[in-house]
Design a protein around this motif. Sequence first.
Motif, PDB file in Angstrom:
ATOM      1  N   VAL A  28      45.623  31.893  40.403  1.00  0.00           N
ATOM      2  CA  VAL A  28      46.293  31.047  41.387  1.00  0.00           C
ATOM      3  C   VAL A  28      45.456  30.958  42.659  1.00  0.00           C
ATOM      4  N   PHE A  29      45.433  29.752  43.222  1.00  0.00           N
ATOM      5  CA  PHE A  29      44.772  29.503  44.501  1.00  0.00           C
ATOM      6  C   PHE A  29      45.811  28.933  45.454  1.00  0.00           C
ATOM      7  N   SER A  30      45.863  29.507  46.662  1.00  0.00           N
ATOM      8  CA  SER A  30      46.830  29.069  47.666  1.00  0.00           C
ATOM      9  C   SER A  30      46.232  29.298  49.048  1.00  0.00           C
ATOM     10  N   THR A  31      47.011  28.955  50.074  1.00  0.00           N
ATOM     11  CA  THR A  31      46.594  29.274  51.430  1.00  0.00           C
ATOM     12  C   THR A  31      47.259  30.580  51.841  1.00  0.00           C
ATOM     13  N   SER A  32      46.698  31.244  52.803  1.00  0.00           N
ATOM     14  CA  SER A  32      47.200  32.536  53.256  1.00  0.00           C
ATOM     15  C   SER A  32      48.599  32.408  53.866  1.00  0.00           C
ATOM     16  N   GLY A  33      49.471  33.356  53.517  1.00  0.00           N
ATOM     17  CA  GLY A  33      50.787  33.431  54.125  1.00  0.00           C
ATOM     18  C   GLY A  33      51.818  32.469  53.604  1.00  0.00           C
ATOM     19  N   CYS A  34      51.565  31.801  52.498  1.00  0.00           N
ATOM     20  CA  CYS A  34      52.527  30.844  51.939  1.00  0.00           C
ATOM     21  C   CYS A  34      53.609  31.608  51.177  1.00  0.00           C
ATOM     22  N   GLY A  35      54.788  31.717  51.763  1.00  0.00           N
ATOM     23  CA  GLY A  35      55.883  32.485  51.160  1.00  0.00           C
ATOM     24  C   GLY A  35      56.367  31.922  49.840  1.00  0.00           C
ATOM     25  N   CYS A  36      56.435  30.598  49.711  1.00  0.00           N
ATOM     26  CA  CYS A  36      56.915  30.029  48.446  1.00  0.00           C
ATOM     27  C   CYS A  36      55.885  30.224  47.338  1.00  0.00           C
ATOM     28  N   ARG A  42      55.541  35.754  41.880  1.00  0.00           N
ATOM     29  CA  ARG A  42      56.498  36.778  41.404  1.00  0.00           C
ATOM     30  C   ARG A  42      57.279  36.267  40.198  1.00  0.00           C
ATOM     31  N   HIS A  43      57.683  35.007  40.235  1.00  0.00           N
ATOM     32  CA  HIS A  43      58.398  34.393  39.111  1.00  0.00           C
ATOM     33  C   HIS A  43      57.560  34.477  37.831  1.00  0.00           C
ATOM     34  N   LEU A  44      56.276  34.154  37.936  1.00  0.00           N
ATOM     35  CA  LEU A  44      55.390  34.230  36.765  1.00  0.00           C
ATOM     36  C   LEU A  44      55.233  35.668  36.287  1.00  0.00           C
ATOM     37  N   GLU A  45      55.057  36.591  37.214  1.00  0.00           N
ATOM     38  CA  GLU A  45      54.902  38.001  36.843  1.00  0.00           C
ATOM     39  C   GLU A  45      56.158  38.517  36.145  1.00  0.00           C
ATOM     40  N   GLU A  46      57.319  38.148  36.643  1.00  0.00           N
ATOM     41  CA  GLU A  46      58.577  38.562  36.012  1.00  0.00           C
ATOM     42  C   GLU A  46      58.722  37.984  34.605  1.00  0.00           C
ATOM     43  N   ALA A  47      58.046  36.866  34.348  1.00  0.00           N
ATOM     44  CA  ALA A  47      58.075  36.236  33.027  1.00  0.00           C
ATOM     45  C   ALA A  47      56.991  36.784  32.103  1.00  0.00           C
ATOM     46  N   GLY A  48      56.209  37.769  32.579  1.00  0.00           N
ATOM     47  CA  GLY A  48      55.227  38.420  31.729  1.00  0.00           C
ATOM     48  C   GLY A  48      53.790  37.968  31.906  1.00  0.00           C
ATOM     49  N   PHE A  49      53.528  37.077  32.842  1.00  0.00           N
ATOM     50  CA  PHE A  49      52.156  36.641  33.083  1.00  0.00           C
ATOM     51  C   PHE A  49      51.446  37.646  33.977  1.00  0.00           C
ATOM     52  N   GLU A  50      50.140  37.759  33.782  1.00  0.00           N
ATOM     53  CA  GLU A  50      49.289  38.528  34.687  1.00  0.00           C
ATOM     54  C   GLU A  50      48.693  37.523  35.656  1.00  0.00           C
ATOM     55  N   VAL A  51      48.899  37.730  36.955  1.00  0.00           N
ATOM     56  CA  VAL A  51      48.521  36.728  37.947  1.00  0.00           C
ATOM     57  C   VAL A  51      47.546  37.305  38.967  1.00  0.00           C
ATOM     58  N   THR A  52      46.503  36.538  39.239  1.00  0.00           N
ATOM     59  CA  THR A  52      45.613  36.833  40.357  1.00  0.00           C
ATOM     60  C   THR A  52      45.800  35.719  41.372  1.00  0.00           C
ATOM     61  N   ASN A  53      45.596  36.024  42.643  1.00  0.00           N
ATOM     62  CA  ASN A  53      45.760  35.016  43.687  1.00  0.00           C
ATOM     63  C   ASN A  53      44.606  35.110  44.667  1.00  0.00           C
ATOM     64  N   GLU A  54      44.014  33.970  44.945  1.00  0.00           N
ATOM     65  CA  GLU A  54      42.943  33.897  45.935  1.00  0.00           C
ATOM     66  C   GLU A  54      43.359  32.913  47.007  1.00  0.00           C
ATOM     67  N   ASN A  55      43.322  33.353  48.263  1.00  0.00           N
ATOM     68  CA  ASN A  55      43.640  32.484  49.389  1.00  0.00           C
ATOM     69  C   ASN A  55      42.407  31.688  49.782  1.00  0.00           C
TER      70      ASN A  55
END
Length: 153
Positions: A28-36, A42-55
Amino acid sequence: MIGKLGATTVAILLSGSVMAAAAERVEVFSTSGCGCCIGWIRHLEEAGFEVTNENLAMADLYAKKTGAGLKPGQTSCHTGFVGGYVVEGHVPATQVKRLLAEKPDAVGITVPDMPAGSPGMGESDEPYEVLLVARDGSTSVFARYPLAEDASR
């Protein structure tokens, strides 16, 4: 049972399972501090996905979106990549799993903008659509929400 199948067959079956699990890693790519965005991760992780995030800076994030084949009107606040597809915006995890299972010839799926009730955006019964983005940039409806059978949104 291993005696009947043979160790090589078991190893191949296990390696296939490992490969299937690896296909469920979402970058996942997003901007810093985006709460949604954090809520969607978190929704994806709860569904069993392994998630990385880069701001990223906004210009770099937009470049990721357009580089993936998304057009104006098809974007949201974050962009994910999984299994060779782009997953844009607040797409329910059930639809990401469906995309990976069905493997359509497409760029990916998107929930444009940030509709209320979509994963990461809080509770609401406001309707929204998940769109399949074709390679030519056109879209078609992949799913409509809310779905009665999808209480996990």
